[in-house]
Scaffold this active site. Structure first.
Site, PDB file in Angstrom:
ATOM      1  N   HIS A  74      -0.734  11.022   5.272  1.00 14.36           N
ATOM      2  CA  HIS A  74      -1.590  10.991   4.091  1.00 14.36           C
ATOM      3  C   HIS A  74      -2.451  12.246   3.969  1.00 14.36           C
ATOM      4  CE1 HIS A  74      -3.043   8.751   0.702  1.00 14.36           C
ATOM      5  NE2 HIS A  74      -4.300   8.813   1.087  1.00 14.36           N
ATOM      6  N   ASP A  95       3.644   9.035   5.479  1.00 20.10           N
ATOM      7  CA  ASP A  95       2.405   8.497   4.912  1.00 20.10           C
ATOM      8  C   ASP A  95       2.465   6.969   4.961  1.00 20.10           C
ATOM      9  OD1 ASP A  95       0.152   7.810   3.508  1.00 20.10           O
ATOM     10  OD2 ASP A  95       0.486   9.208   1.857  1.00 20.10           O
ATOM     11  N   TYR A 119     -11.278  12.147  -8.574  1.00 19.52           N
ATOM     12  CA  TYR A 119     -10.907  11.038  -7.680  1.00 19.52           C
ATOM     13  C   TYR A 119     -11.230   9.698  -8.347  1.00 19.52           C
ATOM     14  CZ  TYR A 119     -10.234   8.250  -3.491  1.00 19.52           C
ATOM     15  OH  TYR A 119      -9.778   7.315  -2.594  1.00 19.52           O
ATOM     16  N   SER A 175      -4.215  10.658  -3.510  1.00 16.04           N
ATOM     17  CA  SER A 175      -4.387   9.248  -3.158  1.00 16.04           C
ATOM     18  C   SER A 175      -4.792   8.464  -4.413  1.00 16.04           C
ATOM     19  CB  SER A 175      -5.418   9.111  -2.037  1.00 16.04           C
ATOM     20  OG  SER A 175      -5.348   7.838  -1.444  1.00 16.04           O
TER      21      SER A 175
END
Length: 702
Positions: free
Chosen positions: A670, A635, A471, A551
């Site tokens: 999302h 999203d 991430y 993301s």
């Protein structure tokens, strides 16, 4: 500093690329060109940003047809789904909480699309309180939050339709479960916080004039809704004169104070407080800048307990009196340490939940600041919870790691007695698997932790299918947690590795800042070095390595696969921020500028962003990995146009014969609130695509 000119669409032939036999949909090119600091940047797929156009809708259908046509031909996909469903099908119960005369908790019998809220009264009889599975026939409407009035007689709950961040709030009599008044609408990025039994605070933006799923929203406001009145008469509390992108308000447990947090980015907030016991009391400023993160976690009368990283990058808890709450009067209550603090309160105690090298340990303190005990955790992993009302005699916490399904434990804070409250029965032999934490060296010499999980007896021969997950942003820490999908992956001989990259919160603010703005490349270098470590140690090789992230992690995958396409076999970017030159023009994207900077900031920032932005760095003639981009058409956090444009660029320029697909969930956002059926199918498709492109034609025999 940007101007746009000459927007005229032309059509290009959608033919197969190189030796690739996939016939991709026809994707027209436009002649949109933006100018940043005298540099021209073409944006041929700008038209895909229009989520309301029939043309975009038709493109989505055409891409999905190709994608599912490809996935349908994978011979072991059905077997993979059957095993995923079998493993997923176990009862899941959430930690209980007491509201008025009832104890409430969530429960899912295994494969229900949404978890159901149950309750028990003094007679111990269980009944359904709220069943989100009845909200919509296809399971795409989910529960997005719920709060009870102080006496537990009323409740307000939020629903999300199709995965959108926009919410509707429904108010009911908690005793009879009857709806009390009209539904509140157009609420976004909001909690629900009751003041007594008369009403509650919530936050929202004015509804945008364009698409509600993609148009910019940047002035958040805090309102108070009084029961029995129309939403149009709700009182505006904060945000009219002070324009802020994110505003939240919550009432302290004793109903005495309204706490207001205001921010312009995902890091750093102002802090305000209002005395609700005094009519027409002013809003008092505690912190008047965005230089740190601050929140009031408790109060004893006028004594406030504030969690902050101001002058404490790893966070601390301070106390101050409401009469003069400025930072210069703060006194340490729980001091900063070398480990990262995440405190909570409940049962008349404070719980300091620390992260040390991405795993948890927890200390308990009383209200004088005296250390009471360390909470003994079941193993090395992630603990969460430890919160509750001040009077409660029993609290609850969760524990999990990469091989242990999440369990709920009860804790008597006075005695320290802890025992299992709910342990799931999962058809997975945790004892057959192990996790190993390693520290590898990134490009600039920084040591980066990574946890590698696999079946015991793994042969280090470079042939193990491996998913490397990351991430690296927004001060978010990746800590060990069990996943059914990962369990299935490991059952099939897979290795699952999670790298704790810079940009995250694993080592506090300095670690976070080291992966932001002009240092963002550190994050990509850390991830690349993780892949190189796994290959060097023969866990896997480039022919069996997949990278995955969602993301900001989708951006990570997009950047790494365009910088080092040779390193990996499969790329799995999910709901990613792929156009770094325009991300801030959609919905609340401008609030991410603390991490990213924007192309309008200055020439240096523009050139840096352009240098790694995935959409702008797909090159013709390059052999990219087998790629499946995933996103949702609803999203409104990271709009799907990011993924649409990236996939179009890859399909146009891919030189090798590796497939480039985009899987677009319909009526999905999302990720939050996604139905169980949709989650299972997505994970099946991701793993089937990954294994198939690593050369597997069947699942290994058990």
């Amino acid at each position: 500093m940007k101007k746009t000119f000459l927007i005229m669409a032309i059509t290009t032939a959608g033919i197969s690329f190189g030796q690739n036999k996939i016939q991709y949909p026809e994707t027209k090119k436009g002649e949109t060109v933006d100018v940043y600091f005298d540099t021209k940047v073409s944006d041929p797929y700008r038209w895909l940003e229009d989520d309301k156009s029939a043309e975009t809708g038709a493109w989505v259908q055409a891409e999905n047809k190709v994608t599912y046509g490809y996935l349908d031909k994978i011979p072991f996909r059905d077997a993979l789904k059957k095993r995923m469903e079998t493993l997923w099908n176990y009862e899941k119960i959430g930690a209980p909480s007491t509201e008025g005369k009832y104890t409430y908790y969530s429960k899912n019998n295994g494969l229900q699309n949404q978890s159901v809220i149950y309750r028990k009264g003094s007679d111990g009889r269980e009944e359904v309180f709220l069943d989100p599975n009845t909200f919509s026939k296809d399971g795409t409407t989910s529960l997005g939050g719920m709060d009870f009035s102080k006496d537990g007689s009323k409740a307000a709950y939020a629903i999300s339709e199709g995965g959108s961040d926009w919410r509707k709030v429904i108010i009911i009599d908690a005793l009879s479960k009857k709806v009390l008044e009209d539904t509140l609408v157009d609420i976004k990025f909001s909690g629900i916080s009751w003041h007594g039994n008369e009403g509650f605070y919530y936050s929202s933006y004015d509804k945008p004039k364009g698409s509600e799923l993609s148009a910019k929203t940047d002035q958040h406001k805090l309102y108070f809704h009084k029961l029995g009145t129309s939403q149009k008469d709700d009182k505006l509390i904060f945000g009219a004169d002070q324009k802020r992108r994110y505003v939240g308000g919550y009432v302290t447990e004793d109903d005495r104070y309204l706490v207001i947090s205001a921010a312009n980015s995902t890091y750093g907030n102002e802090l305000y407080i209002k005395d609700l016991t005094v009519a027409n009391s002013p809003i008092v400023t505690i912190v008047d800048n965005f230089n740190g993160e601050n929140s009031i976690i408790e109060n004893e009368g006028s004594k406030l307990f504030i969690q902050t990283d101001l002058n404490a990058p790893n966070k601390r808890v301070v106390t101050v009196d409401m009469s003069n709450p400025k930072p210069e009067n703060w006194k340490d209550f729980i001091k900063e340490t070398k480990d990262i603090l995440s405190p909570s309160t409940g049962g008349g105690y404070f719980f300091a939940n620390y992260t040390k090298d991405a795993v948890s340990f927890v200390l308990q303190y009383d209200y004088t600041g005296k250390l009471v005990r360390e909470i003994k955790l079941p193993a090395v992993g992630t603990a969460g919870g430890f919160g509750g009302k001040k009077h409660e005699k029993t609290l609850y916490y969760s524990f999990t790691n990469y091989t242990t399904p999440g369990s709920i434990y009860s804790l008597e804070p006075k005695s320290g007695k802890s025992e299992i409250y709910q342990k799931p029965v999962v058809d997975f032999k945790s004892e057959d698997y192990e996790s190993k934490q390693v520290f590898y060296t990134s490009k600039d010499g920084t040591k980066i932790p990574m946890i590698i999980t696999y079946k015991k007896g793994l042969k280090l021969n470079g042939k193990n299918p491996t998913i490397l997950y990351g991430y690296g942003g927004f001060n978010i820490s990746l800590t060990p947690a069990f996943s059914i999908a990962n369990a299935v992956w490991m059952e099939n001989g897979g290795v699952y590795a999670v790298a704790n990259l810079r940009g995250g919160g694993e080592y506090g603010k300095k670690w976070h800042d080291a992966g932001t703005k002009l240092q963002k490349q550190n994050v990509f270098d850390d991830f690349i070095a993780a892949g190189e470590y796994l290959i060097a140690q023969k866990y896997t090789s480039s022919d069996f390595l997949a990278i995955r992230g969602g993301s900001n992690g989708g951006l990570l995958v997009g950047a790494v696969m365009t910088q080092r396409p040779d390193l990996i076999k499969v790329a799995l970017p999910a709901v990613g921020v792929m156009d770094m030159l325009r991300y801030h023009t959609f919905t609340a994207g401008a609030g991410w500028a603390y991490d990213y900077g924007t192309a309008q900031d200055n020439k240096e920032m523009f050139e840096y962003l352009k240098g790694y932005s995935p959409v702008q760095n797909v090159k013709a003639g390059v052999k990219y990995p087998a790629t499946m981009v995933t996103t949702g058409d609803h999203d409104d956090r990271v709009v799907p146009a990011h993924s649409f444009k990236f996939a179009a660029e890859l399909q146009d320029k891919q030189a090798g014969d590796n497939p480039v697909l985009i899987r677009i969930d319909v009526k999905a956002g999302h990720g939050a609130g996604k139905s169980v059926a949709a989650s299972i199918q997505e994970n099946v498709d991701v793993q089937a695509f990954t294994l198939y492109n690593m050369g597997f034609t069947a699942l290994p025999k058990k």
